[in-house]
Design a protein around this motif. Sequence first.
Motif, PDB file in Angstrom:
ATOM      1  N   TYR A 129       0.815  -1.213   0.000  1.00 49.10           N
ATOM      2  CA  TYR A 129       0.000   0.000   0.000  1.00 49.10           C
ATOM      3  C   TYR A 129       0.856   1.275   0.000  1.00 49.10           C
ATOM      4  CZ  TYR A 129      -4.425  -2.467   0.659  1.00 49.10           C
ATOM      5  OH  TYR A 129      -5.537  -3.247   0.479  1.00 49.10           O
ATOM      6  N   GLN A 130       2.156   1.131  -0.155  1.00 51.19           N
ATOM      7  CA  GLN A 130       3.045   2.284  -0.144  1.00 51.19           C
ATOM      8  C   GLN A 130       3.446   2.655  -1.573  1.00 51.19           C
ATOM      9  OE1 GLN A 130       3.825   4.111   2.821  1.00 51.19           O
ATOM     10  NE2 GLN A 130       2.041   2.801   3.229  1.00 51.19           N
ATOM     11  N   TRP A 131       3.269   3.933  -1.906  1.00 53.82           N
ATOM     12  CA  TRP A 131       3.508   4.454  -3.264  1.00 53.82           C
ATOM     13  C   TRP A 131       4.458   5.632  -3.161  1.00 53.82           C
ATOM     14  CZ3 TRP A 131       3.277   8.921  -6.036  1.00 53.82           C
ATOM     15  CH2 TRP A 131       3.043   8.866  -7.418  1.00 53.82           C
ATOM     16  N   VAL A 132       5.383   5.767  -4.098  1.00 54.87           N
ATOM     17  CA  VAL A 132       6.310   6.904  -4.069  1.00 54.87           C
ATOM     18  C   VAL A 132       6.648   7.357  -5.489  1.00 54.87           C
ATOM     19  CG1 VAL A 132       8.326   5.364  -3.906  1.00 54.87           C
ATOM     20  CG2 VAL A 132       8.543   7.742  -3.196  1.00 54.87           C
ATOM     21  N   GLY A 133       6.636   8.672  -5.684  1.00 49.34           N
ATOM     22  CA  GLY A 133       7.107   9.291  -6.920  1.00 49.34           C
ATOM     23  C   GLY A 133       8.448   9.933  -6.642  1.00 49.34           C
ATOM     24  N   PHE A 134       9.421   9.717  -7.517  1.00 53.97           N
ATOM     25  CA  PHE A 134      10.789  10.148  -7.226  1.00 53.97           C
ATOM     26  C   PHE A 134      11.547  10.383  -8.534  1.00 53.97           C
ATOM     27  CE2 PHE A 134      10.441   5.631  -7.672  1.00 53.97           C
ATOM     28  CZ  PHE A 134      11.581   5.215  -8.352  1.00 53.97           C
ATOM     29  N   ASP A 135      12.770  10.825  -8.419  1.00 52.04           N
ATOM     30  CA  ASP A 135      13.687  10.903  -9.556  1.00 52.04           C
ATOM     31  C   ASP A 135      14.760   9.854  -9.374  1.00 52.04           C
ATOM     32  OD1 ASP A 135      13.289  12.932 -11.677  1.00 52.04           O
ATOM     33  OD2 ASP A 135      13.134  14.326  -9.995  1.00 52.04           O
ATOM     34  N   ASP A 136      15.209   9.268 -10.480  1.00 47.20           N
ATOM     35  CA  ASP A 136      16.335   8.341 -10.433  1.00 47.20           C
ATOM     36  C   ASP A 136      17.416   8.843 -11.385  1.00 47.20           C
ATOM     37  OD1 ASP A 136      15.324   7.752 -12.947  1.00 47.20           O
ATOM     38  OD2 ASP A 136      14.902   5.638 -12.508  1.00 47.20           O
ATOM     39  N   VAL A 137      18.446   8.053 -11.557  1.00 40.34           N
ATOM     40  CA  VAL A 137      19.574   8.461 -12.400  1.00 40.34           C
ATOM     41  C   VAL A 137      19.122   8.789 -13.821  1.00 40.34           C
ATOM     42  CG1 VAL A 137      21.693   7.606 -13.481  1.00 40.34           C
ATOM     43  CG2 VAL A 137      21.315   7.252 -11.027  1.00 40.34           C
ATOM     44  N   ASP A 188      22.091   9.139  -2.287  1.00 39.98           N
ATOM     45  CA  ASP A 188      22.781   7.985  -1.695  1.00 39.98           C
ATOM     46  C   ASP A 188      24.250   8.365  -1.522  1.00 39.98           C
ATOM     47  OD1 ASP A 188      23.453   5.494  -0.747  1.00 39.98           O
ATOM     48  OD2 ASP A 188      23.536   4.555  -2.726  1.00 39.98           O
ATOM     49  N   PHE A 189      24.510   9.220  -0.540  1.00 34.25           N
ATOM     50  CA  PHE A 189      25.834   9.828  -0.399  1.00 34.25           C
ATOM     51  C   PHE A 189      26.903   8.834   0.045  1.00 34.25           C
ATOM     52  CE2 PHE A 189      23.543  10.448   3.579  1.00 34.25           C
ATOM     53  CZ  PHE A 189      24.468  10.111   4.555  1.00 34.25           C
ATOM     54  N   THR A 190      26.491   7.737   0.681  1.00 36.10           N
ATOM     55  CA  THR A 190      27.479   6.725   1.073  1.00 36.10           C
ATOM     56  C   THR A 190      27.772   5.756  -0.063  1.00 36.10           C
ATOM     57  OG1 THR A 190      25.875   5.092   1.889  1.00 36.10           O
ATOM     58  CG2 THR A 190      26.594   6.814   3.429  1.00 36.10           C
ATOM     59  N   GLY A 191      26.863   5.681  -1.027  1.00 41.00           N
ATOM     60  CA  GLY A 191      27.015   4.723  -2.115  1.00 41.00           C
ATOM     61  C   GLY A 191      26.726   3.295  -1.711  1.00 41.00           C
ATOM     62  N   GLY A 192      26.172   3.102  -0.511  1.00 37.66           N
ATOM     63  CA  GLY A 192      26.000   1.756   0.001  1.00 37.66           C
ATOM     64  C   GLY A 192      24.627   1.155  -0.181  1.00 37.66           C
ATOM     65  N   PRO A 207      24.730   9.261  -6.598  1.00 33.36           N
ATOM     66  CA  PRO A 207      24.352   8.913  -7.981  1.00 33.36           C
ATOM     67  C   PRO A 207      23.505   9.964  -8.679  1.00 33.36           C
ATOM     68  CG  PRO A 207      23.111   7.595  -6.392  1.00 33.36           C
ATOM     69  CD  PRO A 207      24.194   8.288  -5.625  1.00 33.36           C
ATOM     70  N   LEU A 208      22.591  10.629  -7.954  1.00 34.47           N
ATOM     71  CA  LEU A 208      21.730  11.621  -8.610  1.00 34.47           C
ATOM     72  C   LEU A 208      22.507  12.888  -8.958  1.00 34.47           C
ATOM     73  CD1 LEU A 208      18.372  11.281  -6.622  1.00 34.47           C
ATOM     74  CD2 LEU A 208      19.188  10.018  -8.627  1.00 34.47           C
ATOM     75  N   VAL A 209      23.317  13.349  -8.028  1.00 33.01           N
ATOM     76  CA  VAL A 209      24.116  14.550  -8.318  1.00 33.01           C
ATOM     77  C   VAL A 209      25.055  14.272  -9.483  1.00 33.01           C
ATOM     78  CG1 VAL A 209      25.702  16.277  -7.409  1.00 33.01           C
ATOM     79  CG2 VAL A 209      24.000  15.250  -5.895  1.00 33.01           C
ATOM     80  N   ARG A 210      25.661  13.106  -9.459  1.00 38.22           N
ATOM     81  CA  ARG A 210      26.618  12.778 -10.523  1.00 38.22           C
ATOM     82  C   ARG A 210      25.919  12.576 -11.870  1.00 38.22           C
ATOM     83  NH1 ARG A 210      31.585  12.647  -9.585  1.00 38.22           N
ATOM     84  NH2 ARG A 210      32.397  12.567  -7.461  1.00 38.22           N
TER      85      ARG A 210
END
Length: 614
Positions: free
Chosen positions: A355-363, A390-394, A402-405
Amino acid sequence: MNTSKNSICVLKKLNFDPQLSFLTCLRNLLTLSSLLFRQVCLFLLIIICSWDLVNAASKKIVCYYTNWAQYRTGIGRYTPDDIQPGLCTHIIFAFAKVAQDPETKEYTQLLNFEWNDLAMYKKVTALKSPGVKVLLAVGGWTHGVWLFNQMASKKTTRKTFIKNAIAFLRKHNFDGLDYDWEYPKGDSKEKFAALVQETRKFFEEEGQNQNKERLLVSAAIAPLLDVIDDGYDIPLLAENLDFINVMAYDLHSHRHLSHHSPMDKQRETIKHLQSLGAPASKLILGIATYGRSNTLSGSSLHGMGDVVTGAGKPGVFTKQGGILAYYEVCTYRKDSDWQEKVHPTQQVPYGWLGYQWVGFDDVTSVGRKANYICTEQLGGVMIWTLDFDDFTGGTCGEGKYPLVRAAKDVLSKPSCFEETEAGGKLWNLDFINVMAYDLHSHRHLSHHSPMDKQRETIKHLQSLGAPASKLILGIATYGRSYTMSGSSLHGMGDVVTGAGKPGVFTKQGGILAFYEVCTYRKDSDWQEEVHPTQQVPYGWLGYQWVGFDDVTSVGGKANYICTEQLGGVMIWTLDFDDFTGGSCGEGKYPLVRAAKDVLSKPSCSEETEDGEKL
């Protein structure tokens, strides 16, 4: 006619007002620095403001750092130590506040918010470099409008605030001020416009009177068209702000499923701002590194427009209903029951799990938005915020940030800044320094200045209309180093555990000056190879690996310059070469001289600039 190739040595950054045109920058720089250069450089005789040229032509990557992310736990905790140097062109520390003067009782003070902000200021401003500015943001959503209205209500209080702000910014080593008034409306529209106009005026006066580089002034503005019309005098703001951060997110409904940063609405906002007089070059498109989540009203009701029962569940680390950091979204995406789609017109992903929905940006969608920035020749991208990526990359398996890059990779391409801010071609410049290095991966062993990629860059620039004679091929006098994940995992493409150890003298992880590389090369256990297609050397000692250029590879690149009749070579930098001659056993400046020896041969200058034979 002088037909020799140019050798361009970048010695230091000289500061100029970023509003100067490229040609003015070059003209002023050559005038100011020619005597200094004759004294320092033995063989060449042109210096260019390399970083200012690149920053003027390239796009801004404006990243917000939030001072409350330090209170999260586990992998969510974020401090200035997590900010990756060089990732952003502008870092904005969020937030400071407008405060009351205890003596006058008027709201004319600029003060820190958090108990440890002053210590954090030092850490963030320590990231400043020739290509990185650090600003302080005042305001924010929780700050509210009342304090701004009190401060901006009179010319006298505005003036006192600005004077106090200048002192505060200088004391704490900031490069400028970012206004986050959320949001002016009604008579506040005029107050905000006056505040910005007067801020620019006093910043200019202070810079001139104190013989300092002028403080920058920017603002974050709302994306909704009616809020823009009611709150912002766009022509006046555009005239006085150095850049405008467009918060093109949180455009969602609270009752129905909808994406909070759809591309169609973002384009609509940008077009509206331009129709009101905002130049494209000052508009910085905001991209959110978080998703907006909802709780579905039924397991099959996951389409856009379907009614929701409320916000989504809080993230494990962000702990706020309706918001998930990108690294929390990645946890959902790894679940076998996760389902995901990309909206055909909004061009952004969304997905659901139970029942969980999310709108987001990816690479992918961030890259798409960055391409839009290039196509429309906008000023750059604004990231809200560093700590939601994902600043740790983990978590996401895409490396750190990844998004900033994803945005930076697109905005750094030569094709993205083909046009100058004035609308003219870059090819009108006297010459163009191509920074053909730092082309490496952060997750796998790779060389940062391979010849095959350098040739590809030069060919691409020529396909866009750049004359060969104006292209100056950049050669780095440093290597990029890694720490290997295993003693036998030293081949190109092998996974690494991180950057290499700092050099004894350069003291920066992942970078070794050529003279430091030479120290490795002298060790009996050092092993070295030359990549057959990239035509550059690399080597390893224990778990330390470095890709670099040596006298042989630099000579090969210089021969390529001659063969292709390029304009010359650019060296970044003199101080990374073995300038004392005491480490490599090849004399002083071995890399620079290797290039010069080839470029000085008569055979290299066979053609004149007019194409006639000598």
